[in-house]
Design a protein around this motif. Structure first.
Motif, PDB file in Angstrom:
ATOM      1  N   ALA A   7      39.195  76.932 100.076  1.00 18.81           N
ATOM      2  CA  ALA A   7      37.793  76.834  99.667  1.00 18.81           C
ATOM      3  C   ALA A   7      37.153  75.569 100.225  1.00 18.81           C
ATOM      4  O   ALA A   7      36.009  75.575 100.706  1.00 18.81           O
ATOM      5  N   MET A   8      37.915  74.456 100.183  1.00  7.43           N
ATOM      6  CA  MET A   8      37.398  73.196 100.719  1.00  7.43           C
ATOM      7  C   MET A   8      37.108  73.328 102.214  1.00  7.43           C
ATOM      8  O   MET A   8      36.094  72.845 102.725  1.00  7.43           O
ATOM      9  N   THR A   9      38.002  73.993 102.944  1.00  6.26           N
ATOM     10  CA  THR A   9      37.839  74.169 104.385  1.00  6.26           C
ATOM     11  C   THR A   9      36.572  74.954 104.697  1.00  6.26           C
ATOM     12  O   THR A   9      35.811  74.610 105.607  1.00  6.26           O
ATOM     13  N   VAL A  10      36.331  76.020 103.924  1.00  6.85           N
ATOM     14  CA  VAL A  10      35.140  76.853 104.145  1.00  6.85           C
ATOM     15  C   VAL A  10      33.870  76.056 103.872  1.00  6.85           C
ATOM     16  O   VAL A  10      32.920  76.077 104.670  1.00  6.85           O
TER      17      VAL A  10
ATOM     18  N   GLN B 264      44.873  65.157 104.952  1.00  8.66           N
ATOM     19  CA  GLN B 264      45.108  65.307 106.389  1.00  8.66           C
ATOM     20  C   GLN B 264      44.133  66.314 106.996  1.00  8.66           C
ATOM     21  O   GLN B 264      43.525  66.064 108.052  1.00  8.66           O
ATOM     22  N   ALA B 265      44.021  67.443 106.333  1.00  8.63           N
ATOM     23  CA  ALA B 265      43.100  68.473 106.830  1.00  8.63           C
ATOM     24  C   ALA B 265      41.655  67.986 106.791  1.00  8.63           C
ATOM     25  O   ALA B 265      40.861  68.266 107.702  1.00  8.63           O
ATOM     26  N   PHE B 266      41.337  67.227 105.749  1.00  9.89           N
ATOM     27  CA  PHE B 266      39.977  66.714 105.609  1.00  9.89           C
ATOM     28  C   PHE B 266      39.587  65.833 106.799  1.00  9.89           C
ATOM     29  O   PHE B 266      38.527  66.003 107.407  1.00  9.89           O
ATOM     30  N   PHE B 267      40.437  64.881 107.143  1.00  5.48           N
ATOM     31  CA  PHE B 267      40.122  63.972 108.248  1.00  5.48           C
ATOM     32  C   PHE B 267      39.980  64.737 109.565  1.00  5.48           C
ATOM     33  O   PHE B 267      39.134  64.413 110.400  1.00  5.48           O
ATOM     34  N   VAL B 268      40.811  65.747 109.764  1.00  5.44           N
ATOM     35  CA  VAL B 268      40.722  66.538 110.989  1.00  5.44           C
ATOM     36  C   VAL B 268      39.412  67.313 111.039  1.00  5.44           C
ATOM     37  O   VAL B 268      38.731  67.352 112.069  1.00  5.44           O
ATOM     38  N   ILE B 269      39.041  67.921 109.918  1.00  7.24           N
ATOM     39  CA  ILE B 269      37.814  68.731 109.888  1.00  7.24           C
ATOM     40  C   ILE B 269      36.586  67.858 110.091  1.00  7.24           C
ATOM     41  O   ILE B 269      35.648  68.222 110.823  1.00  7.24           O
ATOM     42  N   VAL B 270      36.565  66.682 109.441  1.00  4.53           N
ATOM     43  CA  VAL B 270      35.438  65.772 109.618  1.00  4.53           C
ATOM     44  C   VAL B 270      35.359  65.310 111.073  1.00  4.53           C
ATOM     45  O   VAL B 270      34.281  65.257 111.683  1.00  4.53           O
ATOM     46  N   ASN B 271      36.515  64.963 111.662  1.00  4.83           N
ATOM     47  CA  ASN B 271      36.535  64.552 113.064  1.00  4.83           C
ATOM     48  C   ASN B 271      36.105  65.684 113.981  1.00  4.83           C
ATOM     49  O   ASN B 271      35.535  65.435 115.056  1.00  4.83           O
ATOM     50  N   PHE B 272      36.372  66.908 113.557  1.00  5.03           N
ATOM     51  CA  PHE B 272      35.959  68.055 114.363  1.00  5.03           C
ATOM     52  C   PHE B 272      34.443  68.072 114.543  1.00  5.03           C
ATOM     53  O   PHE B 272      33.935  68.392 115.616  1.00  5.03           O
TER      54      PHE B 272
END
Length: 563
Positions: A161-164, A281-289
């Motif tokens: 849900a966070m990713t979406v 970890q996923a958060f930092f990657v998504i923000v950097n994306f």
């Protein structure tokens, strides 16, 4: 950007190894939360110090190994990117020199400078970032999600849900900022153009005390660019608080529901800690994306501008490299040409025989320089045909053809270097004796005596007078034997005595010659004279015949007090 990938040729092994190194680093990074979870649930919970120490050493080894692998990947990616940038810049610059003058006129000098420098740099940086993140980013996100599924499938849904929500937030911000980023990139051309114009016109600007208005014009362009970038930055600034809010809410939810599961024994404290780690970890990657996507979008616009240059069709070039001996050096057969719109020259027909001289005279804007540009094949005729040494000029290799033509442009060009280096532009192997003779024929003996071949010439000949620059340009053309000499208003900065001496000196130089001028004195001794008006020939003949048959020529003679 994909069309530019061919420029990584020679760096393919490094281009493959760089993302693989970053992938290995990501694997090590994903392993750490599970090891920490084991330390918490087994080592700390049971008070087993040796277990804790052993796995702390493992974590340290992973950190050191990951660091070394990461540095290696960064190095390889940088090597590929900078090699790519060097090749792309060289190819772009080389292709610019092959483009027809009409294409260069359309693109503009300031824009071409920006494309070779800033745009290529942006493409280079994008490739560097791409190689470092292409495998790492999706692997970390997918890997983190898979690991969270292994730990607890239910709580991993919060991860999903966070990713979406993060994806939607980033997409919205990018949608609002990207048009502004593209607009800012275009504004850079205007800044470059304004700067180049201010520098090249510095003398005129200061002579008329227009420094303040010039500053105001530049400030307006700079402010527009700044405001566009600030607008994009303000919207982008929303990204951090919005994404941090989403992630913190997700962490709170994991702690809340994870705490409940820990209490009932279906989840351990270490596993809860691991879930939060994977979430971060996923958060930092998504923000950097989001940031990476902005860079890629900017580089995509830059790549399109570079491709516009590389896709430009080179100037038409024939295959004939040998210039045949001939009696008729040049022939125009009903030639017409237009830069844009109406014809600038129309219905031009004339011929020039070996060792003969042709004068072209006319008022400002009558098409004199355009004719010379057509002879040099800077432009190709829209109608009619130009023959050089008995063959269609379009069949010649332009390099070979121009090596047979001694061209002296209307605007005298002197490059930074020595006097000798300027003269050697025509022929790199020209002897000192030939240089001295050329300077003498160009009526620049005093300059040769004063400076000598090693005398320094500043950029654009700033330390020379207008007449000296013109005579250096003339001498340059005379430093080699040519079939045809083109003198485009080269006596405009010379006094009448120097002009007469130069014209007389040219009588002993073998080869056909075309003298373009607004002065009667520069063309009156030619074997034939063409009078241009409005891009058309209104008179053709000798000096004496034109004075009686061509009213415009007679008017020139009267206004210049010539016989």
């Amino acid at each position: 950007m994909l069309k530019l990938i061919k420029f990584i040729k020679g760096y393919v092994p490094q281009a493959i190894a760089a993302p693989l190194c970053k992938l290995i680093e990501a694997i090590a990074e994903l392993a750490v939360p599970m090891i920490v979870a084991a330390v918490i649930d087994t080592g700390i919970a049971n008070g087993d110090k040796s277990y804790v120490i052993k796995y702390c050493i493992v974590i340290g080894a992973l950190a050191v190994g990951g660091f070394l692998i990461s540095i290696t990947g960064q190095f390889l990616a940088a090597r590929v990117a900078y090699g790519f940038g060097t090749k792309l810049r060289a190819a772009t610059f080389s292709h610019i020199n092959k483009l027809p003058i009409s294409t260069l006129d359309k693109l503009g000098g300031a824009s071409l400078v920006t494309r070779v420098t800033g745009d290529v740099m942006n493409c280079q940086n994008a490739l560097n970032m791409f190689l470092r993140l292409i495998l790492r980013m999706p692997f970390v996100v997918i890997g983190a999600f898979v690991m969270s599924m292994i730990i607890d499938p239910v709580l991993s849904m919060m991860f999903l849900a966070m990713t979406v929500v993060l994806g939607f937030t980033i997409a919205l911000v990018l949608k609002l900022t990207l048009p502004r980023i593209k607009k800012a990139q275009k504004n850079l051309d205007e800044i470059s153009r304004n700067t180049a114009q201010s520098i090249s016109g510095a003398r005129v600007i200061r002579a008329f005390s227009k420094q303040q208005s010039t500053k105001s014009d530049f400030a307006a362009v700079a402010d527009t660019t700044a405001n566009t970038n600030i607008g994009a930055a303000r919207i982008s600034a929303l990204l951090a608080p919005l994404t941090f809010t989403v992630v913190n809410l997700a962490i709170i939810a994991v702690l809340w529901f994870g705490g409940i599961k820990v209490n009932i024994g279906t989840l351990t404290q270490g596993e809860t800690f691991a879930l939060i780690n994977y979430l971060q970890q996923a958060f930092f990657v998504i923000v950097n994306f989001g940031n990476v996507f902005s860079v890629f979008t900017r580089s995509s616009a830059c790549a399109a501008r570079v491709n516009e240059v590389l896709d430009g069709a080179p100037a038409d070039n024939g295959e004939i490299t040998d210039i045949p001996d001939c009696d008729e050096v040049l022939r125009f057969d009903n030639v017409s040409f237009a830069y844009d719109g109406d014809y600038d020259v129309q219905g031009i027909s004339f011929s020039l025989e070996k060792d003969k001289t042709l004068g072209i005279i006319g008022g400002t804007g009558s098409g004199k320089t355009t004719l010379i540009s057509l002879v040099e094949r800077f432009y190709e005729p829209d109608v009619g045909k130009i023959e050089f040494c008995g063959k269609d000029a379009a069949l010649y290799d332009t390099t070979a053809m121009r090596k047979a033509i001694g061209y002296v442009p209307q605007r005298a060009a002197a490059l930074s270097g020595t006097l000798e280096s300027n003269l050697k532009i025509a022929d790199a192997n020209v002897s000192r004796e030939r240089q001295a003779r050329a300077m003498q024929q160009a009526q620049a003996q005093e300059l040769w005596d004063a400076l000598g071949p090693d005398g320094r010439i500043e950029n654009d000949g700033r330390n020379l007078s207008g007449g000296q620059r013109q005579r250096v340009s003339i001498a340059r053309a005379l430093c080699r034997d040519n079939v045809l000499y083109l003198f485009d208003d080269v006596t405009s900065a010379l006094d009448y005595k120097t002009e007469r001496d130069f014209i007389n000196a040219m009588k002993s130089v073998p080869g056909a010659k075309i003298f373009v001028s607004q002065r009667i004195s520069a063309v009156s001794g030619c074997d034939e004279i063409i009078v241009l008006d409005g891009g058309e020939i209104v008179g053709k003949g000798t000096h004496s015949s034109l004075k009686t048959t061509c009213p415009l020529y007679a008017e020139f003679c009267a206004s210049q007090s010539d016989g």
